[in-house]
Design a protein around this motif. Structure first.
Motif, PDB file in Angstrom:
ATOM      1  N   LEU A  56     -84.744 -16.583 -56.994  1.00  0.00           N
ATOM      2  CA  LEU A  56     -85.991 -17.206 -57.430  1.00  0.00           C
ATOM      3  C   LEU A  56     -87.083 -17.175 -56.373  1.00  0.00           C
ATOM      4  N   TYR A  57     -86.704 -17.044 -55.091  1.00  0.00           N
ATOM      5  CA  TYR A  57     -87.707 -17.127 -54.035  1.00  0.00           C
ATOM      6  C   TYR A  57     -87.815 -15.859 -53.196  1.00  0.00           C
ATOM      7  N   LEU A  58     -86.684 -15.235 -52.887  1.00  0.00           N
ATOM      8  CA  LEU A  58     -86.748 -14.032 -52.058  1.00  0.00           C
ATOM      9  C   LEU A  58     -86.997 -12.772 -52.886  1.00  0.00           C
ATOM     10  N   LEU A  59     -86.344 -12.656 -54.047  1.00  0.00           N
ATOM     11  CA  LEU A  59     -86.478 -11.456 -54.881  1.00  0.00           C
ATOM     12  C   LEU A  59     -86.823 -11.839 -56.313  1.00  0.00           C
ATOM     13  N   PRO A  60     -87.898 -12.569 -56.539  1.00  0.00           N
ATOM     14  CA  PRO A  60     -88.187 -13.046 -57.896  1.00  0.00           C
ATOM     15  C   PRO A  60     -88.493 -11.925 -58.881  1.00  0.00           C
ATOM     16  N   ASN A  61     -89.146 -10.853 -58.427  1.00  0.00           N
ATOM     17  CA  ASN A  61     -89.480  -9.764 -59.348  1.00  0.00           C
ATOM     18  C   ASN A  61     -88.245  -9.081 -59.908  1.00  0.00           C
ATOM     19  N   PHE A  62     -87.176  -9.053 -59.115  1.00  0.00           N
ATOM     20  CA  PHE A  62     -85.968  -8.353 -59.532  1.00  0.00           C
ATOM     21  C   PHE A  62     -84.955  -9.277 -60.206  1.00  0.00           C
ATOM     22  N   LEU A  63     -84.794 -10.499 -59.688  1.00  0.00           N
ATOM     23  CA  LEU A  63     -83.638 -11.309 -60.079  1.00  0.00           C
ATOM     24  C   LEU A  63     -83.974 -12.641 -60.747  1.00  0.00           C
ATOM     25  N   ALA A  64     -85.226 -13.069 -60.756  1.00  0.00           N
ATOM     26  CA  ALA A  64     -85.531 -14.401 -61.281  1.00  0.00           C
ATOM     27  C   ALA A  64     -85.133 -14.551 -62.741  1.00  0.00           C
ATOM     28  N   LEU A 712    -102.798 -21.851 -58.086  1.00  0.00           N
ATOM     29  CA  LEU A 712    -102.553 -20.435 -58.362  1.00  0.00           C
ATOM     30  C   LEU A 712    -103.775 -19.707 -58.907  1.00  0.00           C
ATOM     31  N   LYS A 713    -104.941 -20.345 -58.875  1.00  0.00           N
ATOM     32  CA  LYS A 713    -106.091 -19.741 -59.544  1.00  0.00           C
ATOM     33  C   LYS A 713    -106.479 -18.398 -58.926  1.00  0.00           C
ATOM     34  N   ASP A 714    -106.212 -18.220 -57.638  1.00  0.00           N
ATOM     35  CA  ASP A 714    -106.556 -16.955 -56.982  1.00  0.00           C
ATOM     36  C   ASP A 714    -105.341 -16.054 -56.786  1.00  0.00           C
ATOM     37  N   LYS A 715    -104.207 -16.470 -57.318  1.00  0.00           N
ATOM     38  CA  LYS A 715    -102.990 -15.681 -57.147  1.00  0.00           C
ATOM     39  C   LYS A 715    -102.690 -14.909 -58.431  1.00  0.00           C
ATOM     40  N   PRO A 716    -102.733 -13.582 -58.420  1.00  0.00           N
ATOM     41  CA  PRO A 716    -102.514 -12.830 -59.655  1.00  0.00           C
ATOM     42  C   PRO A 716    -101.061 -12.882 -60.108  1.00  0.00           C
ATOM     43  N   TYR A 717    -100.878 -12.722 -61.396  1.00  0.00           N
ATOM     44  CA  TYR A 717     -99.542 -12.662 -61.976  1.00  0.00           C
ATOM     45  C   TYR A 717     -98.852 -11.386 -61.514  1.00  0.00           C
ATOM     46  N   ASN A 718     -97.633 -11.522 -61.034  1.00  0.00           N
ATOM     47  CA  ASN A 718     -96.869 -10.390 -60.517  1.00  0.00           C
ATOM     48  C   ASN A 718     -95.763 -10.064 -61.511  1.00  0.00           C
ATOM     49  N   PRO A 719     -95.880  -9.003 -62.285  1.00  0.00           N
ATOM     50  CA  PRO A 719     -94.891  -8.710 -63.335  1.00  0.00           C
ATOM     51  C   PRO A 719     -93.513  -8.414 -62.750  1.00  0.00           C
ATOM     52  N   PRO A 720     -92.466  -8.628 -63.552  1.00  0.00           N
ATOM     53  CA  PRO A 720     -91.101  -8.383 -63.076  1.00  0.00           C
ATOM     54  C   PRO A 720     -90.783  -6.897 -63.015  1.00  0.00           C
ATOM     55  N   LEU A 721     -89.763  -6.573 -62.230  1.00  0.00           N
ATOM     56  CA  LEU A 721     -89.313  -5.183 -62.107  1.00  0.00           C
ATOM     57  C   LEU A 721     -87.903  -5.000 -62.660  1.00  0.00           C
ATOM     58  N   SER A 722     -87.441  -5.919 -63.454  1.00  0.00           N
ATOM     59  CA  SER A 722     -86.093  -5.819 -64.012  1.00  0.00           C
ATOM     60  C   SER A 722     -86.179  -5.294 -65.441  1.00  0.00           C
ATOM     61  N   TRP A 723     -85.064  -5.403 -66.185  1.00  0.00           N
ATOM     62  CA  TRP A 723     -85.043  -4.981 -67.590  1.00  0.00           C
ATOM     63  C   TRP A 723     -84.904  -6.191 -68.503  1.00  0.00           C
ATOM     64  N   LYS A 724     -85.565  -7.283 -68.127  1.00  0.00           N
ATOM     65  CA  LYS A 724     -85.591  -8.463 -68.976  1.00  0.00           C
ATOM     66  C   LYS A 724     -86.933  -9.166 -68.817  1.00  0.00           C
ATOM     67  N   LEU A 725     -87.519  -9.576 -69.955  1.00  0.00           N
ATOM     68  CA  LEU A 725     -88.768 -10.317 -69.962  1.00  0.00           C
ATOM     69  C   LEU A 725     -88.554 -11.668 -70.630  1.00  0.00           C
ATOM     70  N   THR A 726     -89.225 -12.681 -70.109  1.00  0.00           N
ATOM     71  CA  THR A 726     -89.216 -13.975 -70.766  1.00  0.00           C
ATOM     72  C   THR A 726     -90.303 -13.999 -71.839  1.00  0.00           C
ATOM     73  N   LYS A 727     -90.290 -15.061 -72.653  1.00  0.00           N
ATOM     74  CA  LYS A 727     -91.337 -15.207 -73.663  1.00  0.00           C
ATOM     75  C   LYS A 727     -92.709 -15.290 -73.013  1.00  0.00           C
TER      76      LYS A 727
END
Length: 759
Positions: A56-64, A712-727
């Motif tokens: 959730l914190y070190l590799l959120p794009n891959f494993l969150a 988070l107003k100035d922090k862009p959304y960082n899409p995931p790099l895994s093969w699963k998306l949340t709603k």
């Protein structure tokens, strides 16, 4: 600034820490001994305890998204498996601590808990719950927005009940009749098969402490392992049951902790280095048995010489612009990037048809895609009807492209690929590996699941489909490998075509997308195989197309240059002359303009940069180099053909940089229902208090969301790099399409397409 002075305090802290550790180990050498013999349980416990933080914190794009579960049954299964994995850690650690003095001749440690029932069972249960708690809590917390509060709570209850039942079965085995039978069987096995059973296994011809519980655990784990193998086997049927990837990861931790603890406890007595020996054995089996991953080639009677891209484009443009002698051709390049790229590509293709009309989509002559972009374009092309995507299937296209695929990969890792890794390649199942498993998963979401790549050639030649190109990379030489039903006539030796390499063979459409999307390490690098192939058939391994070009631009530019050259040399139909080309690049991730840090902002990287710095450099240079190369290639194409009257208009549709945050309490339906409750006789006070409670939660959630939005107003959304998306992430793709920046790009494309003069 004097760097020497600033380093002195740091050196002093490091020296003091090392000195404290050495003094402690000198005074208490028994600690070192037990740390060694407990290495497997301790490592397993560390993984279970720190997996949420790493994910959730070190590799959120891959494993969150591992912790975002899709149903109450998935949540229940994760809770049960987390508890069983932690119980394996505790049970095996208990066996080693209690019996290491007899097995290895080391002093007895301080007793952490008594070695008598029922206190051992109680303390083991408490320790297991403690170790499993981080995983269970994160799965509980992060699944709320996905499955709702009620289903999450019921899934937690089911999982907790199942976990406690298994704990009772395992920990209280000595207290039931089956325990007596198992005890006698273990005594016989230990006397017959083990070296020095009196050292740590038997005491006065009776089982030593903990072995009966450990055996019960292994039996329960084996039953669950085999049950999941059968119950969740991937297939090509829609709506199939699927366990979450986190379930399989916990299952592997359970197997690792159980089996290797048994092996180390047995073989450390003989001074056998178990882990080193296992690694050597696995490598030897891979080499001796020629273990590899394969994809299936199918023999076909299709003649590649009859499938020409020139005629295919002419037929395609006739659909979009009948009666016009000078045509506008649209070329689309879809970038890679896991399921985010699949969803974004699907949304862009359907959105362009919605915004610009069916004639625009019928003008698309070629779609060159990579990795996740190949998956998205595959689902869009699968539902093409009358030359464009079926409008009634737009939502189905997006749903198929964004469907969770990690579960199938997890199944493949936990079963066929794990068996190969431990040196048992003769154990086989169907699907044969994680690549075949995810292939079946993707195929199950296709409307025409039996379609093959060359099977599309007839529709391509009739102009029903644009020319699809699925880009992969040849591992042996780094060349690009293009899978398409037509002959693309490469002009560069670094571009290798499937039709030219295997003129008598075919692959499934889903396999072609898979070969383009061998995203490390979700799907394996694979090679061609067919029992009927001749020995002279070329054999090579294929990896993700992003290694060569993550945007699909190189293939598209090479083919377009060939097509326009054929037109100039009058080998293209004279009544279908291309006057304008709209060249669209679909990029699934926001553009990053990372500024270089100043001395005040720079953080000391330490060993992270020393160890992983070369990998960071390779990854960043790859993307930057490819983007620069593609820009230059398109510019050269524009200049070359602009001089002879062919107008090439480059456009880019990039996922926008948008702030993204979620509200922590997704219970707005509950809030509305509470406000509309009628106050029946005798229930006024209860309903009123419930209203206050719900409104208080709603107010707190709104305030928290507002604070989070401000942060988070100035922090862009960082899409995931895994093969699963949340709603929420699927909604972010929809929001990205409706973003003003995206719509400006679409309007610019529509303007260039509409400016084409009628001749």
């Amino acid at each position: 600034m004097d760097c020497t002075k600033s380093c002195i305090p740091c050196i002093g802290k490091v020296a003091a820490t090392i000195a404290a550790i050495l003094i402690f180990l000198y005074l208490f050498p028994i600690v070192t001994q037990y740390l060694f013999y407990l290495r497997v349980p301790l490592l397993s416990a560390a993984i279970l305890l720190f997996l949420p933080a790493i994910s959730l914190y070190l590799l959120p794009n891959f494993l969150a998204n591992l912790f975002v579960l899709n149903s109450k049954l998935q949540l229940a299964s994760v809770i049960v498996m987390a508890m069983l994995a932690s119980l394996a850690v505790v049970t095996m650690g208990d066996v080693i601590i209690a019996n290491a003095p007899a097995r290895f001749g080391i002093p007895k440690p301080f007793a952490l808990w008594p070695a008598t029932q029922p206190w051992t069972a109680i303390f083991s249960a408490v320790a297991s719950i403690f170790i499993a708690l981080p995983v269970c809590w994160c799965a509980f917390k992060y699944s709320e927005a996905e499955i709702g509060v009620n289903k999450r709570n019921s899934g937690t209850i089911y999982g907790g009940a199942g976990a406690l039942t298994l704990l009772a079965i395992v920990l209280f085995t000595p207290e039931n009749p089956f325990g007596d039978f198992l005890k006698a069987a273990l005594v016989y096995i230990f006397k017959s098969l083990l070296i020095a059973p009196d050292h740590g296994y038997l005491a006065d011809n009776q089982l030593a402490h903990g072995h009966l519980v450990a055996a019960s655990l292994l039996i329960v784990a084996a039953i669950l392992y085999i049950s999941a193998l059968i119950a969740f086997r991937p297939n090509d049927q829609p709506k199939q049951k699927q366990a979450p990837a986190l379930f399989y990861l916990l299952e592997l931790i359970l197997v690792w902790s159980s089996v290797f603890s048994v092996l180390t406890f047995s073989l450390d007595y003989l001074r056998v280095p178990v882990l080193i020996l296992f690694a050597a054995f696995s490598a030897f089996v891979y080499w001796r048995c020629r273990v590899d991953h394969f994809y299936q080639l199918r023999e076909t009677a299709a003649a590649p010489g009859d499938i020409d891209s020139l005629r295919a484009v002419a037929a395609r443009l006739e659909h979009s612009q009948p009666g016009k002698n000078r045509k506008t051709l649209v070329v689309v390049c879809a970038s890679g990037g896991g399921i985010q790229a699949a969803g974004w590509t699907a949304r862009v293709l359907t959105g362009l048809q919605q915004k610009l009309g069916e004639d625009f989509i019928r003008a698309v002559g070629l779609i060159s895609s990579v990795s996740g972009g190949s998956v998205g374009s595959m689902y869009a092309l699968d539902r093409f009807k009358n030359g464009c995507a079926d409008p009634d299937q737009f939502q189905q296209i997006f749903d198929a492209a964004t469907e969770d695929s990690l579960g199938a990969t997890g199944w493949g890792l936990a079963y066929p690929d794990f068996w190969r890794f431990v040196g048992l390649p003769f154990l086989r199942t169907n699907p044969r590996d994680r690549g075949a498993a995810i292939n079946l998963r993707w195929k199950s979401a296709l409307q025409n699941s039996r379609d093959t790549l060359r099977g599309w050639s007839g529709r391509v030649m009739d102009g029903e489909l644009p020319i699809p190109v699925f880009n992969a990379t040849i591992v042996e030489n780094g060349y690009a490998y293009r899978l398409s039903p037509v002959d693309l006539h490469p002009t560069s030796p670094s571009l290798v075509d499937f039709t030219a390499t295997f003129p008598s063979y075919d692959v499934d459409v889903s396999t072609a997308a898979l070969l383009s999307a061998t995203f490390p390490y979700v799907t394996p690098i694979t090679r061609n195989s067919n029992p009927t192939c001749s020995s002279s058939l070329e054999v090579f391994h294929l990896a993700d197309g992003g290694y060569f070009d993550n945007f699909g631009v190189v293939s598209a530019v090479d083919w377009l240059d060939y097509l326009l050259d054929e037109q100039r040399n009058r080998r293209y139909p004279a009544n279908h002359q291309i006057h304008r080309v709209i060249f669209i690049t679909v990029n699934a991730f926001p553009k990053t303009d990372t500024p270089l840090p100043t001395e005040a902002d720079a953080k000391p990287a330490g060993w992270i940069m020393a160890v992983f710095g070369p990998l960071f450099a390779i990854a960043n240079v790859r993307d930057a180099t490819q983007a620069q190369r593609n820009t230059e290639s398109i510019d050269q194409l524009v200049k070359k053909w602009g001089g002879v009257g062919i107008d090439i208009k480059p456009h880019e549709i990039t996922f926008p940089k948008t702030p993204f945050f979620s509200i922590p309490w997704p219970e707005f339906d509950w809030v509305k229902a509470a406000l509309q409750w009628p106050d029946g006789q005798g229930t006024t006070q209860i309903n009123t208090w419930n209203k206050y409670y719900v409104l208080a939660r709603h107010y707190a959630a709104a305030k928290f969301a507002g604070m989070r939005a401000k942060v988070l107003k100035d922090k862009p959304y960082n899409p995931p790099l895994s093969w699963k998306l949340t709603k929420e992430q699927k909604a972010a793709i929809e929001a990205g399409w409706n973003h003003a920046e995206t719509q400006r790009a679409v309007r610019a494309i529509g303007k260039d397409f509409g400016e084409h003069p009628v001749v």
